[in-house]
Each structure stands twice: as structure tokens, then as C-alpha cells.
Design a protein around this motif. Structure first.
Motif, mmCIF file in Angstrom:
data_model
loop_
_atom_site.group_PDB
_atom_site.id
_atom_site.type_symbol
_atom_site.label_atom_id
_atom_site.label_comp_id
_atom_site.label_asym_id
_atom_site.label_seq_id
_atom_site.Cartn_x
_atom_site.Cartn_y
_atom_site.Cartn_z
ATOM 1 N N VAL A 166 -16.780 26.803 -24.818
ATOM 2 C CA VAL A 166 -15.738 26.776 -23.795
ATOM 3 C C VAL A 166 -14.662 27.804 -24.152
ATOM 4 C CG1 VAL A 166 -13.927 25.372 -22.749
ATOM 5 C CG2 VAL A 166 -16.153 24.366 -23.206
ATOM 6 N N VAL A 167 -14.302 28.627 -23.201
ATOM 7 C CA VAL A 167 -13.311 29.681 -23.458
ATOM 8 C C VAL A 167 -11.945 29.086 -23.743
ATOM 9 C CG1 VAL A 167 -12.104 31.667 -22.458
ATOM 10 C CG2 VAL A 167 -14.569 31.365 -22.070
ATOM 11 N N ALA A 168 -11.568 28.078 -22.951
ATOM 12 C CA ALA A 168 -10.266 27.442 -23.151
ATOM 13 C C ALA A 168 -10.327 26.015 -22.638
ATOM 14 C CB ALA A 168 -9.168 28.220 -22.433
ATOM 15 N N TYR A 169 -9.457 25.171 -23.158
ATOM 16 C CA TYR A 169 -9.380 23.792 -22.700
ATOM 17 C C TYR A 169 -7.974 23.261 -22.966
ATOM 18 C CZ TYR A 169 -9.809 22.415 -27.630
ATOM 19 O OH TYR A 169 -9.602 22.273 -28.974
ATOM 20 N N LYS A 170 -7.645 22.165 -22.323
ATOM 21 C CA LYS A 170 -6.343 21.527 -22.512
ATOM 22 C C LYS A 170 -6.523 20.179 -23.177
ATOM 23 C CE LYS A 170 -3.672 23.561 -18.704
ATOM 24 N NZ LYS A 170 -2.929 23.249 -17.450
ATOM 25 N N SER A 218 -22.643 16.067 -17.134
ATOM 26 C CA SER A 218 -22.067 17.350 -17.556
ATOM 27 C C SER A 218 -20.718 17.185 -18.245
ATOM 28 C CB SER A 218 -21.915 18.283 -16.342
ATOM 29 O OG SER A 218 -20.929 17.782 -15.447
ATOM 30 N N VAL A 219 -19.958 16.153 -17.855
ATOM 31 C CA VAL A 219 -18.644 15.963 -18.476
ATOM 32 C C VAL A 219 -18.731 15.063 -19.709
ATOM 33 C CG1 VAL A 219 -17.293 16.420 -16.398
ATOM 34 C CG2 VAL A 219 -18.144 14.107 -16.812
ATOM 35 N N GLU A 220 -19.957 14.622 -20.037
ATOM 36 C CA GLU A 220 -20.177 13.878 -21.275
ATOM 37 C C GLU A 220 -20.751 14.788 -22.364
ATOM 38 O OE1 GLU A 220 -22.822 10.698 -20.356
ATOM 39 O OE2 GLU A 220 -21.315 9.495 -19.324
ATOM 40 N N ASN A 221 -21.263 15.950 -21.942
ATOM 41 C CA ASN A 221 -21.939 16.848 -22.878
ATOM 42 C C ASN A 221 -21.205 18.180 -23.015
ATOM 43 O OD1 ASN A 221 -24.082 14.994 -23.279
ATOM 44 N ND2 ASN A 221 -25.030 15.661 -21.372
#
Length: 380
Positions: A364-368, A355-358
Motif C-alpha cells: 500500500v502506497v499510503a494509509y491512515k 478485500s478489506v480483510e486481506n
């Protein structure tokens, strides 16, 4: 209070006593004395009658905790109720030391190494080598500080590094680094004895981390873990190393992903490698990244090895120091949740891992990124 030693237990007639492990479930899953049943100390404190129903009062009842302290109090309580009860002197640690004391070192080392080449090659060595290649964990000229805590994961990692070094596909050097943050004498002796048995030439250095966090009430494990890493980086750099290797495995990775979502409200994972932010030129690598914990346990048991689970002196129930501040109970809860989900979906573990590779940033609403928060409305 009545105590009994490992030597005295050996002299008892088989079947004349009942062994009761009163450590928490997470510790018991990690390993118990042969024939023991697990009744956590909290059960005796909260549900004494229900706990007592599990005891065979027709035999001697021998309780043990990690170091033989908490079991003394509960043994006293049970003795007042008329139960023929004893506390194992030294606890589970005494059993561990007794288990490794008289082993033939050369035979033990050869068996452990041979098992990695044959019986566990597909399950352990192959994914170790694949992680090193896939994530480019090793390069020519590297000097790796293999950080050994004394548990099954880090001890196996040390043996795998020795094994892959034999193949000479990449030229690198190894330093097997053990930090003593204030272990009691028995815990340190067990680490040194296991290293000797397995042919791991460890370098031990001391720190005062346990003393430093002794009076910290909020998240002492978080602070301890952060300080440990800092000391390891510092010592490794002093010894001329450019990388430190930690023994986190596949199960640690997927549990961390799920705990981040459920308890931290974020999507994150343990990375297979990281640049140090405080020690220039240093990297952290996790070469057990693709190895299942179940296989590590099978390797340990096949070779009749006995390792520390946690040498922390703050609590009997601490299974490990997690940098994210999560307790052993949260990690155990997450492990059980994954096991339950797997009954309905056998692919659940692989899906969590992938899941963290795809991640699709368009959904995504927001990310850092590098500490800067980005929102989908910026490009909408």
C-alpha cells in the motif's frame, strides 16, 4: 385530476385496469403492488412517447408513487392526451397500510418466528449468530438498543435478537427503539402496526430532524443520517443501553467498499462494530453483517410482510439515508455493477468482502491510522 382508492380498485373487474408504479427503479426493486409494471416518473418527463408505448390504453391506467402526490401530476398529463388515467390516493403507502390492517397478529408473529427456526435458519439465523460470535458483538450484561427504522432489515434484526435471546447463551437485555424524526401519520402508523404484528415491543421517541434539514440543499441525507445516529445514541444512553444495533447487511458492506473506491478514492468499509467518538462507553454493532439482502427479501415475502422503504418526506426516490452522502442512484448503480461482474465471476461478492480483510500494508502506497497519514517511503 381523478383519484382512485385501494377500496375502489378491489371493486374493479380483474383485468380491467393496468397498475403503473412510477417510483424510481430502486424503490420498485424493493417491492411493488401485485401485477404492477414500473415506468419511472422521469421517463414520462423525458420520454413521454416511449413511456406511453408501455401503457395499455384499452384499460384504465392507475398510476401510483410513494404517497400519491407525483402520480397526480402525471395522471393529469396523460388524461389530457385522452388516456383513461387515475392516481392512487395515498400511493404505495396506502397499499402498505391496507396490506397490514386486517392481519391476524398472533398467526403472523408465529409464522415469522417459525420461519427463522426452520426454513431460513441456515440463510438468516445462522449467519446472524455467526456474526455475533465472530465479531464479539454481544457480551453478558449488555443492554442493546435495537434501532428500528421500519424497513425490512431493522424489523428482521429485531426478530433475530428476540430469537437469539431465547437461547440464553449470553445474558443481555433489549430495547427496541424507534425514532420518529417527523414521519407523516401514515408512515408512523405502518411502523407501529408492523411492530404489533411481529410482537416487537417498541419504544418510540420523537425528534425534529426532518424540520432541521428541510432547507438543506447539499447532502441533506448525509446530515439527516448523522443527526439520526446522534439522537439514537443519546436516547439509548438515557435508557441505560451501552450499544445500538443497526440493520446494515452483507450487500450494504460490499456496496460501500466498492463505492468508496469508485466515488471516494479510498479503501474503507462498514465495520461490524464501532466505539462511539461522542458518547463515551457506547458502541455501534451491525449483527446482519453476514446476511444477504436476497435472503431478507425472501423471508419478508414468505411471511407476506410489507415494510417501509424510506419514510423521508423530502423525496419520492430516496431509498435510504446513507452516512457517506451517496444517493440511492449511486447505490443502485453499484448494485447493478456487482450483479454484472458476478455473471463472469461468481466469487466477486465474496472477494470484495474479503478485500478489506486481506490488506497487505507492504503493498500500500499510503494509509491512515487514527487520523495520521503514513507513507511507504517512511520505512523504505
Amino acid at each position: 385530476m381523478r383519484e382512485i382508492t385501494i377500496e375502489e380498485i378491489r371493486d374493479l373487474e380483474q383485468g380491467s385496469y393496468q397498475l403503473v408504479d412510477i417510483r424510481d427503479e430502486g424503490s420498485a426493486i424493493y417491492g411493488m403492488m401485485p401485477g404492477a409494471i414500473n415506468i419511472p416518473a422521469t421517463w414520462f418527463e423525458r420520454e413521454p412517447d416511449a413511456s406511453r408505448e408501455k401503457l395499455d390504453e384499452s384499460r384504465k391506467v392507475i398510476l401510483y408513487c410513494q404517497r400519491g402526490e407525483k402520480s397526480q401530476d402525471i395522471a393529469d398529463q396523460l388524461e389530457e392526451l385522452g388516456i383513461d388515467c387515475y392516481s392512487l390516493a395515498g400511493g404505495f403507502n396506502a397499499f402498505l397500510m391496507d396490506s397490514v390492517r386486517n392481519d391476524n397478529d398472533e398467526e403472523c408473529r408465529k409464522k415469522a418466528e417459525e420461519s427463522l427456526r426452520k426454513k431460513f435458519h441456515k440463510q438468516i439465523f445462522a449467519p446472524f449468530a455467526r456474526a455475533c460470535k465472530t465479531y464479539e458483538l454481544l457480551q453478558d450484561g449488555d443492554r442493546v438498543a435495537v434501532c428500528i427504522s421500519g424497513g425490512k432489515d431493522s424489523m428482521l434484526m429485531a426478530k433475530l435478537f428476540q430469537e437469539i435471546q431465547r437461547h440464553r447463551k449470553v445474558q443481555f437485555e433489549l430495547t427496541f427503539l424507534v425514532m420518529d424524526p417527523g414521519y407523516n401519520r401514515e408512515n408512523r402508523a405502518l411502523i407501529e402496526r408492523n411492530a404489533q404484528k411481529l410482537g416487537i415491543p417498541i419504544t418510540v421517541f420523537e425528534s425534529t430532524i426532518f424540520d432541521a434539514v428541510d432547507n438543506i440543499e447539499k447532502n441533506p441525507c448525509y446530515l439527516c443520517a448523522r443527526m439520526r445516529r446522534g439522537y439514537l445514541y443519546s436516547k439509548a444512553k438515557e435508557l441505560g443501553c451501552n450499544k445500538i444495533a443497526l440493520g446494515h447487511h452483507y450487500d450494504d458492506v460490499i456496496e460501500t467498499i466498492l463505492m468508496g473506491m469508485l466515488h471516494g478514492g479510498q479503501i474503507q468499509t462498514m465495520m461490524p462494530k464501532l466505539h462511539s467518538t461522542n458518547f463515551e462507553g457506547m458502541e455501534l454493532i451491525r449483527p446482519l453483517y453476514l446476511i444477504r439482502e436476497e435472503e431478507i427479501c425472501k423471508w419478508r415475502d414468505y411471511n407476506d410482510l410489507h415494510f417501509l422503504q424510506c419514510a423521508c418526506h423530502f423525496t419520492e426516490t430516496c431509498s435510504t439515508c446513507h452516512e457517506d452522502g451517496t444517493t440511492s442512484s449511486k447505490r443502485l448503480e453499484t448494485k447493478k455493477l456487482i450483479a454484472r461482474l458476478k455473471k463472469d465471476n461468481p466469487y466477486i461478492e465474496g472477494n470484495i468482502f474479503k478485500s478489506v480483510e486481506n490488506v497487505n500494508l507492504n503493498t500500500v502506497v499510503a494509509y491512515k491510522k487514527d487520523g495520521v497519514r503514513h507513507h511507504f517511503l517512511e520505512e523504505y
